[in-house]
Design an enzyme around this catalytic site. Sequence first.
Site, PDB file in Angstrom:
ATOM      1  N   ARG A   1      40.810 -49.674 -34.560  1.00 52.74           N
ATOM      2  CA  ARG A   1      42.213 -50.107 -34.367  1.00 52.74           C
ATOM      3  C   ARG A   1      43.167 -48.920 -34.466  1.00 52.74           C
ATOM      4  O   ARG A   1      44.225 -48.911 -33.836  1.00 52.74           O
ATOM      5  CB  ARG A   1      42.590 -51.179 -35.397  1.00 52.74           C
ATOM      6  CG  ARG A   1      41.903 -52.521 -35.166  1.00 52.74           C
ATOM      7  CD  ARG A   1      42.582 -53.663 -35.916  1.00 52.74           C
ATOM      8  NE  ARG A   1      42.560 -53.513 -37.358  1.00 52.74           N
ATOM      9  CZ  ARG A   1      41.586 -53.924 -38.154  1.00 52.74           C
ATOM     10  NH1 ARG A   1      40.510 -54.505 -37.632  1.00 52.74           N
ATOM     11  NH2 ARG A   1      41.666 -53.763 -39.465  1.00 52.74           N
TER      12      ARG A   1
ATOM     13  N   SER B   1      27.592 -57.472 -40.569  1.00 52.68           N
ATOM     14  CA  SER B   1      28.776 -58.309 -40.763  1.00 52.68           C
ATOM     15  C   SER B   1      28.430 -59.776 -40.986  1.00 52.68           C
ATOM     16  O   SER B   1      28.965 -60.666 -40.328  1.00 52.68           O
ATOM     17  CB  SER B   1      29.712 -58.173 -39.543  1.00 52.68           C
ATOM     18  OG  SER B   1      30.953 -58.772 -39.816  1.00 52.68           O
TER      19      SER B   1
ATOM     20  N   CYS C   1      28.061 -63.904 -49.182  1.00 54.62           N
ATOM     21  CA  CYS C   1      28.501 -64.854 -50.213  1.00 54.62           C
ATOM     22  C   CYS C   1      28.213 -66.299 -49.807  1.00 54.62           C
ATOM     23  O   CYS C   1      28.239 -67.197 -50.645  1.00 54.62           O
ATOM     24  CB  CYS C   1      29.989 -64.688 -50.503  1.00 54.62           C
ATOM     25  SG  CYS C   1      30.394 -63.062 -51.164  1.00 54.62           S
TER      26      CYS C   1
ATOM     27  N   THR D   1      33.772 -38.871 -51.555  1.00 55.39           N
ATOM     28  CA  THR D   1      32.762 -38.444 -52.520  1.00 55.39           C
ATOM     29  C   THR D   1      33.040 -36.992 -52.905  1.00 55.39           C
ATOM     30  O   THR D   1      34.070 -36.428 -52.525  1.00 55.39           O
ATOM     31  CB  THR D   1      31.348 -38.557 -51.902  1.00 55.39           C
ATOM     32  OG1 THR D   1      31.249 -37.594 -50.840  1.00 55.39           O
ATOM     33  CG2 THR D   1      31.079 -39.951 -51.362  1.00 55.39           C
TER      34      THR D   1
ATOM     35  N   ILE E   1      32.445 -36.841 -46.649  1.00 55.87           N
ATOM     36  CA  ILE E   1      31.650 -38.059 -46.861  1.00 55.87           C
ATOM     37  C   ILE E   1      32.436 -39.016 -47.753  1.00 55.87           C
ATOM     38  O   ILE E   1      32.872 -38.650 -48.856  1.00 55.87           O
ATOM     39  CB  ILE E   1      30.281 -37.731 -47.499  1.00 55.87           C
ATOM     40  CG1 ILE E   1      29.513 -36.734 -46.626  1.00 55.87           C
ATOM     41  CG2 ILE E   1      29.461 -39.006 -47.698  1.00 55.87           C
ATOM     42  CD1 ILE E   1      28.175 -36.298 -47.204  1.00 55.87           C
TER      43      ILE E   1
ATOM     44  N   ALA F   1      32.648 -43.099 -49.481  1.00 53.15           N
ATOM     45  CA  ALA F   1      31.761 -44.185 -49.922  1.00 53.15           C
ATOM     46  C   ALA F   1      32.605 -45.350 -50.427  1.00 53.15           C
ATOM     47  O   ALA F   1      33.681 -45.145 -51.011  1.00 53.15           O
ATOM     48  CB  ALA F   1      30.816 -43.693 -51.014  1.00 53.15           C
TER      49      ALA F   1
ATOM     50  N   GLY G   1      32.489 -49.903 -51.615  1.00 51.67           N
ATOM     51  CA  GLY G   1      31.753 -51.131 -51.893  1.00 51.67           C
ATOM     52  C   GLY G   1      30.931 -51.105 -53.163  1.00 51.67           C
ATOM     53  O   GLY G   1      31.215 -50.376 -54.111  1.00 51.67           O
ATOM     54  N   ASP G   2      29.863 -51.896 -53.160  1.00 48.55           N
ATOM     55  CA  ASP G   2      29.062 -52.102 -54.365  1.00 48.55           C
ATOM     56  C   ASP G   2      28.337 -50.847 -54.824  1.00 48.55           C
ATOM     57  O   ASP G   2      27.851 -50.792 -55.960  1.00 48.55           O
ATOM     58  CB  ASP G   2      28.015 -53.199 -54.118  1.00 48.55           C
ATOM     59  CG  ASP G   2      28.642 -54.559 -53.829  1.00 48.55           C
ATOM     60  OD1 ASP G   2      29.881 -54.661 -53.857  1.00 48.55           O
ATOM     61  OD2 ASP G   2      27.893 -55.514 -53.551  1.00 48.55           O
TER      62      ASP G   2
ATOM     63  N   LYS H   1      56.527 -77.820 -65.994  1.00 50.32           N
ATOM     64  CA  LYS H   1      56.124 -76.652 -66.788  1.00 50.32           C
ATOM     65  C   LYS H   1      54.675 -76.378 -66.407  1.00 50.32           C
ATOM     66  O   LYS H   1      53.764 -77.051 -66.891  1.00 50.32           O
ATOM     67  CB  LYS H   1      56.242 -76.931 -68.291  1.00 50.32           C
ATOM     68  CG  LYS H   1      57.674 -76.906 -68.790  1.00 50.32           C
ATOM     69  CD  LYS H   1      57.746 -76.926 -70.309  1.00 50.32           C
ATOM     70  CE  LYS H   1      57.345 -78.291 -70.852  1.00 50.32           C
ATOM     71  NZ  LYS H   1      57.715 -78.449 -72.290  1.00 50.32           N
TER      72      LYS H   1
END
Length: 550
Positions: free
Chosen positions: A22, A39, A43, A276, A281, A283, A285-286, A437
Site C-alpha cells: 500500500r 494468512s 485463533c 533487530t 533485519i 522482526a 510478532g510472537d 453508574k
Amino acid sequence: MTKILIVGGVAGGASAAARARRLSEDAEIIMFERGEFVSFANCGLPYHIGGDITDRSKLLLQTPESFLARFNVDVRVMNEVIAIDREAKTVTVKNVLDGSEYIESYDFLLLSPGAAPVIPPISGINNPLTHSLRNIPDMDKIIATLNGNKPSHATVVGGGFIGLEMMEAFHQLGIDTTLVEMADQVMTPVDREMAGFVHQEIRDKGIDLRLGVALESVNYSEEQSNLTLTLNNGDTIETGILIMAIGVRPETQLAKDAGLKIGELGGIWVTPQMQTSDPSIFAVGDAIEDQDFVTGKQTLVPLAGPANRQGRMAADNMLGRNESYQGTQGTAICKVFDLAVASTGKNEKQLQADGATYEKVYVHTASHASYYPGAETVSLKLLFEPKSGKILGAQAVGKDGVDKRIDVLAVAQRAGMTVEQLQHLELTYAPPYGSAKDVINQAAFVANNIIKGDATPIHYDEIDNLAEDQLLLDVRNPGELKSNGYLEGAINIPVDQLRQRMGELPNNKEIVIYCAVGLRGNVAYRQLVNNGFKARNLIGGYRTYSFAHK
C-alpha cells in the site's frame, strides 16, 4: 527499487506485506511460508474443531493467489528460509517439497516466524493420538483423529487460551473431557480469585478439572487405540485423544544462527522501530520480546493484535517512515462456555513479583440495568497505584459486557488516565445496555474512597487470619446466610437494623464488615466510623471470598 523478504506468512508477516504494498507500488515483496497456508485465522482453529465455524475455508483469509492479485506479493508456500547471510544480504531458501535450495537477496528482511507449542520431554508423548494446535495441518490431524477413532474421552493439558478453547470444543462434540493444569488455576493472565469463577463454570459443565497436577508419562496402546496418562500425583487417565497446550516458545533458531541478538526472555531483541540488532533485519510478532506498557520491561506476549500492528509498523519503517511501537498491555479475552474472562495490564501476581506498590478493588455489578431482563453479573478487579491513582491492570469475568469493560479500561490505561479520572467517564446508558453508574464508574468510586480515606479496605486473603481485636460483622439479611453461606464466627446484624443495634458491638475491637459484594458493607462502614468505631470493609464482599476459595 526496494526488495523486501518476509519470513512467515501469518499475522505479522501478512500485515507487513499488505502494508508495504500500500505504501509502495515499486517495492519487490516476497513472502516465504514453510507451511501450506498463509494468512489463516489461527485463533479460529479450535472453533472449527468444535463446530462453531462450520466452513473450513472461512479460516483462510488470503491465499497465495489472492495475495498476488490484490497486493502483487510473490507468496511462496512450502518454502522455508533456512539461513541468513547478513554480510551478503541474502537468505537460503529450501523448497520443502523437493528439498532443493536457492538464494534470494534482500534490501530488508522481516522475520515473523511466530512461536511453537512447547512439548515437554515426557515419556511416550510422541504417538499418533497426541496433538498440539498451531496451524491448519495440526487442526486437520486433530479432526482426522476424532473422525477415525471416535474417542469417548479427551484430555487437554494446559489451561491457557488454546487449552480452554479445545476443552470447550470437545465438550461441544459430546466427548467427556479432562483438563489438566499444573498451576492452581486456569487462565494465568487473571489472578486466582478471578479464575475461581471460571473453575466453577468448567465444573458446572461436567468437565473433569485437575488443578495443581502435571502429566508425567503417556502409554500408547495401538491395539486399543487409546492412551493411559499418568499424573505426578499417581492418578491415571484413560483417554482417546490428548492435546498438549502448555504454552508456546518464540521461534528464534534462524535469528540465532544469523547472530542476531536474543533477549533475556528468549525472544528476538528489537528496537521500538521493530529493528533487530541488524538494521536491515526487522522482526515482529510472537518471536520477539517487546516492551511491557506498564513497567517498560521486556516481555513475551503471543497475541494476534500486537503482531498485526507490529507488522504494519515494520513495513512503514522499511519504507522510510519512523514509527515506534508503544508497548504491549496484553489485553486479552477468552470464551469459556457461557463466561467471558478478560484482562489488560498487569495482574497481582506480576505486581507482587516486581515488588510494586498497589491497591485493588473488586465490584460485582449488573452488566446492564438490573431491572431490564437478561442482566448478568460482571465481576471486575481493578489494580492501581494508591498514591498516583495510575491504572496498573484490570480483570473481569461474566456472561455479558466483559469485553466492553476491559476494552474501556485498556483505552484508559493507554491514555494515562487515573482512577480519579475514571469516575468521570461518560459511558452509554439505556436499560438494555448499561447502568447509570457503569461497572467502571463503580470500581473507580470504590478506588477513590480508598485513596481519599473514605474507606479502609480488607481483602479476601486477610479474612482467615484476623487478630483477637477484630470482630467479623455480616450485614446481609439472615436468609442470605442460609442460601449463600457465611464466614464462621461472624455476628449478623442486617445493615438496615445497624443504627438501632450499634450498641451490640464492642468499642474496643476493629469491626470487619462484609456483605454480598461490598456495597452494603460500605454503607455499614460509613455508619460505624461516623459513630466513632474503628472498622474495615471486605472489598468485593463474600462473593469474592467464596470464589477465591473454590
